[in-house]
Design a protein around this motif. Structure first.
Motif, mmCIF file in Angstrom:
data_model
loop_
_atom_site.group_PDB
_atom_site.id
_atom_site.type_symbol
_atom_site.label_atom_id
_atom_site.label_comp_id
_atom_site.label_asym_id
_atom_site.label_seq_id
_atom_site.Cartn_x
_atom_site.Cartn_y
_atom_site.Cartn_z
ATOM 1 N N SER A 58 5.105 0.632 7.012
ATOM 2 C CA SER A 58 6.062 0.634 5.906
ATOM 3 C C SER A 58 6.913 -0.615 6.011
ATOM 4 C CB SER A 58 6.963 1.879 5.955
ATOM 5 O OG SER A 58 7.713 1.904 7.163
ATOM 6 N N ILE A 59 7.584 -0.958 4.927
ATOM 7 C CA ILE A 59 8.562 -2.045 4.979
ATOM 8 C C ILE A 59 9.900 -1.503 4.495
ATOM 9 C CG2 ILE A 59 6.952 -3.965 4.785
ATOM 10 C CD1 ILE A 59 7.571 -4.105 1.805
ATOM 11 N N GLU A 60 10.964 -1.955 5.153
ATOM 12 C CA GLU A 60 12.322 -1.518 4.838
ATOM 13 C C GLU A 60 13.151 -2.745 4.473
ATOM 14 O OE1 GLU A 60 10.038 1.175 6.727
ATOM 15 O OE2 GLU A 60 10.853 -0.469 7.961
ATOM 16 N N THR B 143 -2.002 -6.895 -1.662
ATOM 17 C CA THR B 143 -2.807 -7.317 -0.517
ATOM 18 C C THR B 143 -3.009 -6.200 0.490
ATOM 19 O OG1 THR B 143 -0.800 -8.175 0.543
ATOM 20 C CG2 THR B 143 -2.127 -9.744 -0.721
ATOM 21 N N ASP B 144 -2.472 -5.021 0.206
ATOM 22 C CA ASP B 144 -2.615 -3.841 1.067
ATOM 23 C C ASP B 144 -2.039 -4.064 2.455
ATOM 24 O OD1 ASP B 144 -3.257 -1.174 0.958
ATOM 25 O OD2 ASP B 144 -5.242 -1.427 1.816
ATOM 26 N N MET B 145 -0.980 -4.848 2.537
ATOM 27 C CA MET B 145 -0.280 -5.013 3.813
ATOM 28 C C MET B 145 0.466 -3.739 4.180
ATOM 29 S SD MET B 145 -0.862 -8.035 5.061
ATOM 30 C CE MET B 145 0.450 -8.823 5.983
ATOM 31 N N THR B 146 0.917 -3.026 3.173
ATOM 32 C CA THR B 146 1.553 -1.726 3.370
ATOM 33 C C THR B 146 1.410 -0.929 2.084
ATOM 34 O OG1 THR B 146 3.556 -0.600 4.173
ATOM 35 C CG2 THR B 146 3.878 -2.344 2.553
ATOM 36 N N ARG B 147 1.619 0.367 2.167
ATOM 37 C CA ARG B 147 1.573 1.217 0.975
ATOM 38 C C ARG B 147 2.864 1.996 0.778
ATOM 39 N NH1 ARG B 147 -4.717 3.487 1.519
ATOM 40 N NH2 ARG B 147 -5.664 1.401 1.629
ATOM 41 N N VAL B 148 3.855 1.732 1.630
ATOM 42 C CA VAL B 148 5.130 2.447 1.548
ATOM 43 C C VAL B 148 6.267 1.438 1.707
ATOM 44 C CG1 VAL B 148 6.588 4.232 2.544
ATOM 45 C CG2 VAL B 148 4.106 4.540 2.509
ATOM 46 N N ALA B 149 7.253 1.491 0.810
ATOM 47 C CA ALA B 149 8.383 0.561 0.881
ATOM 48 C C ALA B 149 9.662 1.264 0.462
ATOM 49 C CB ALA B 149 8.129 -0.646 -0.017
ATOM 50 N N THR B 150 10.773 0.851 1.091
ATOM 51 C CA THR B 150 12.102 1.278 0.659
ATOM 52 C C THR B 150 12.959 0.037 0.458
ATOM 53 O OG1 THR B 150 12.837 1.533 2.972
ATOM 54 C CG2 THR B 150 12.043 3.511 1.839
ATOM 55 N N PHE B 151 13.834 0.093 -0.537
ATOM 56 C CA PHE B 151 14.688 -1.054 -0.850
ATOM 57 C C PHE B 151 16.036 -0.541 -1.322
ATOM 58 C CE2 PHE B 151 15.405 -4.747 -4.039
ATOM 59 C CZ PHE B 151 16.307 -5.342 -3.167
ATOM 60 N N SER B 152 17.059 -0.763 -0.508
ATOM 61 C CA SER B 152 18.429 -0.440 -0.889
ATOM 62 C C SER B 152 19.057 -1.690 -1.492
ATOM 63 C CB SER B 152 19.242 0.026 0.320
ATOM 64 O OG SER B 152 20.589 0.251 -0.049
ATOM 65 N N THR B 153 19.478 -1.606 -2.749
ATOM 66 C CA THR B 153 20.017 -2.783 -3.432
ATOM 67 C C THR B 153 21.512 -2.962 -3.201
ATOM 68 O OG1 THR B 153 20.463 -1.613 -5.505
ATOM 69 C CG2 THR B 153 18.252 -2.519 -5.213
ATOM 70 N N GLY B 154 22.069 -2.215 -2.265
ATOM 71 C CA GLY B 154 23.471 -2.395 -1.936
ATOM 72 C C GLY B 154 23.979 -1.287 -1.047
ATOM 73 N N GLU B 155 25.006 -1.590 -0.281
ATOM 74 C CA GLU B 155 25.609 -0.606 0.610
ATOM 75 C C GLU B 155 26.654 0.207 -0.137
ATOM 76 O OE1 GLU B 155 28.250 -0.626 4.722
ATOM 77 O OE2 GLU B 155 26.835 -2.263 4.340
ATOM 78 N N LYS C 167 -3.022 4.778 -2.356
ATOM 79 C CA LYS C 167 -1.869 5.460 -2.930
ATOM 80 C C LYS C 167 -0.609 4.835 -2.343
ATOM 81 C CE LYS C 167 -4.363 9.834 -3.517
ATOM 82 N NZ LYS C 167 -4.351 11.299 -3.292
ATOM 83 N N ARG C 168 0.325 4.497 -3.219
ATOM 84 C CA ARG C 168 1.500 3.748 -2.794
ATOM 85 C C ARG C 168 2.778 4.408 -3.309
ATOM 86 N NH1 ARG C 168 -2.414 0.312 -5.278
ATOM 87 N NH2 ARG C 168 -3.442 -1.070 -3.757
ATOM 88 N N SER C 169 3.862 4.220 -2.572
ATOM 89 C CA SER C 169 5.161 4.725 -3.007
ATOM 90 C C SER C 169 6.253 3.734 -2.633
ATOM 91 C CB SER C 169 5.476 6.084 -2.373
ATOM 92 O OG SER C 169 4.729 7.114 -2.972
ATOM 93 N N VAL C 170 7.235 3.607 -3.515
ATOM 94 C CA VAL C 170 8.396 2.748 -3.252
ATOM 95 C C VAL C 170 9.643 3.482 -3.729
ATOM 96 C CG1 VAL C 170 8.020 1.540 -5.442
ATOM 97 C CG2 VAL C 170 9.458 0.492 -3.675
ATOM 98 N N PHE C 171 10.710 3.350 -2.936
ATOM 99 C CA PHE C 171 11.981 4.017 -3.224
ATOM 100 C C PHE C 171 13.068 2.953 -3.306
ATOM 101 C CE2 PHE C 171 9.194 6.890 -1.004
ATOM 102 C CZ PHE C 171 9.296 8.073 -1.722
ATOM 103 N N ILE C 172 13.796 2.935 -4.425
ATOM 104 C CA ILE C 172 14.788 1.885 -4.684
ATOM 105 C C ILE C 172 16.132 2.544 -4.948
ATOM 106 C CG2 ILE C 172 15.372 -0.090 -6.122
ATOM 107 C CD1 ILE C 172 12.277 -0.059 -6.869
#
Length: 456
Positions: A140-142, A278-290, A45-50
């Motif tokens: 997670s990756i940020e 590749t299942d390196m992580t299942r959670v990610a966040t990505f801010s496309t700008g400040e 189960k994976r989630s990403v927030f953009i």
């Protein structure tokens, strides 16, 4: 030879992949799944927030029809082909975030009371990461192209975010120089330093007043976070990183300037897809700008940053450029959904096992209105989400529904400052997503329940 039906031939996923010399380099395979896997909870189960900074031109973004028969707005047209896998949502807000415009991104995933306390609270992605971390190399990756992280620890400390695609790729998929022995020695040295810091701080804490002790404890929480990550890194040293095709490496392992925003965003999205595949992580966040900047889009002739465009003061040209920027960013998100639809693991397309939340913590940037937030929930059909409708909490606030009149700008801008539906908390949606990631909680921030409208 063991009979296949006995299932004695099955071995763990990690062991199987280690035996091949490419541990965790492959997605979950059918041959690694026990019989009757549909009844098990083995599915990843994976989630990403953009995050999109500075809100949108809400006049061109707002969808006005609730339910399944909605028409896509001008800015959201690039998502029309994904209608069956997305849910546009109107009317949500963070009650504690109203009026604190420059903190919008910092509370987008926390619902924290910034402005009422000095400290933020944990972000929902990190709650999810606590559940998924045992299965992945990285909890997670940020990522953030201008340095502003969306992720916060249990003590409200912002996690550092990386903005260079090449660096993100190398940190995940390239083994550090010097081999395992050198890496382990460095991690052990770091661990010794952290132990010494914690020991001295404990002694010092006995000599401090209550207020100073609180500040010290906040600092020590950050130290402990580093300690946990150091221990995790050490445990994974003996597990080889995935082997990535040379053509993919050349495409992703590179530096890309923000004046090529589309290429930059697509590359970051491709890295997230590869990390999930590749299942390196299942959670990610990505801010496309400040929030105070937000990149321009020179490749389509939009030369001003999003912050400047958001303060348009009803200037038609600036509003037009903001809509162009909104639409361009939505196009790149649509590309991300394309990739999640195309790439598969043993359970099917990654989009089925991935929940993606795209949006902003601000609606009307000109006067920093942060109600009626622009939000798109996508994917996760295999996790129990349903899509194909415009979920409109503004309409739900009145028996007769809510009548949008986008021709009278001031009237529409008003609902971007003052919520039409006071019960429509963004934290309810975050709680819903957290529960679908197996977070065992009935409450998140100021949530009052889940969003049943997106549940299958």
């Amino acid at each position: 030879m063991a009979h296949f039906l006995s299932q004695n031939w099955l071995i763990s996923r990690r062991h199987a992949l280690r035996g091949l010399g490419v541990s965790l380099a492959l997605p979950l395979l059918d041959c690694m799944r026990p019989l009757g896997a549909a009844e098990t909870k083995s599915r990843a189960k994976r989630s990403v927030f953009i995050y999109l900074p500075n809100g949108v031109n809400t006049i061109d973004f707002q969808i006005t029809q609730p339910g399944a028969d909605y028409k896509f707005s001008k800015s959201l047209l690039p998502l029309e082909k994904h209608r069956a896998n997305i849910t546009p949502i109107s009317g949500l807000y963070h009650p504690h975030g109203l009026g604190h415009h420059h903190n919008c991104s910092s509370i987008w995933l926390t619902g924290g009371k910034i402005g009422q306390s000095e400290r933020n609270t944990i972000s929902v992605d990190q709650l999810m990461a606590q559940v998924t971390a045992p299965q992945t190399r990285y909890s997670s990756i940020e990522m953030s192209n201008q340095g502003q992280s969306l992720a916060y620890t249990a003590d409200g400390i912002g996690l550092p975010a990386q903005g260079n695609p090449g660096v993100v790729f190398r940190e995940m998929f390239t083994a550090p120089q010097g081999g395992i022995v050198k890496q382990r020695r460095g991690l052990q040295r770091r661990g010794s330093i952290l132990d010494a810091v914690l020991g001295e701080a404990t002694t010092l804490g006995d000599q401090l007043g209550q207020e100073d002790r609180g500040r010290l404890e906040q600092y020590l929480t950050s130290v402990r976070e580093v300690e946990v990550r150091t221990q995790r890194a050490d445990k994974w040293l003996d597990t080889p990183r995935p082997t990535v095709d040379a053509a993919v490496q050349s495409q992703l392992n590179r530096d890309i300037a923000l004046d090529r925003l589309g290429e930059y965003l697509r590359t970051m999205y491709d890295i997230i897809v590869l990390a999930f595949q590749t299942d390196m992580t299942r959670v990610a966040t990505f801010s496309t700008g400040e929030e105070g900047k937000g990149p321009a889009v020179p490749e389509i002739g939009v030369k001003q940053d999003r912050h400047s465009l958001s303060h348009h003061n009803a200037n038609p040209k600036l509003m037009q450029d903001l809509t162009a920027s909104d639409t361009f960013n939505i196009q790149q998100f649509s590309y991300f959904l394309d990739r999640l639809s195309q790439v598969k693991d043993a359970d099917g397309p990654l989009l089925d096992s991935t929940m993606a939340l795209y949006g902003s913590g601000m609606a009307f940037g000109h006067s920093h209105g942060n109600a009626n937030l622009p939000l798109i929930l996508a994917g996760g059909g295999g996790l129990g989400l349903k899509h194909g409708r415009h979920v409109d909490f503004n309409a739900k606030s009145k028996p007769e529904g809510y009548a949008y009149n986008l021709d009278i700008h001031a009237k529409h801008y008003a609902i971007c400052h003052n919520p039409v539906n006071n019960k429509a908390h963004l934290s309810n949606l975050l709680l819903t997503m957290a529960q679908k990631m197996d977070v065992k909680t009935e409450k998140f921030a100021d949530s009052t329940g889940t969003v049943s409208e997106v549940l299958a």
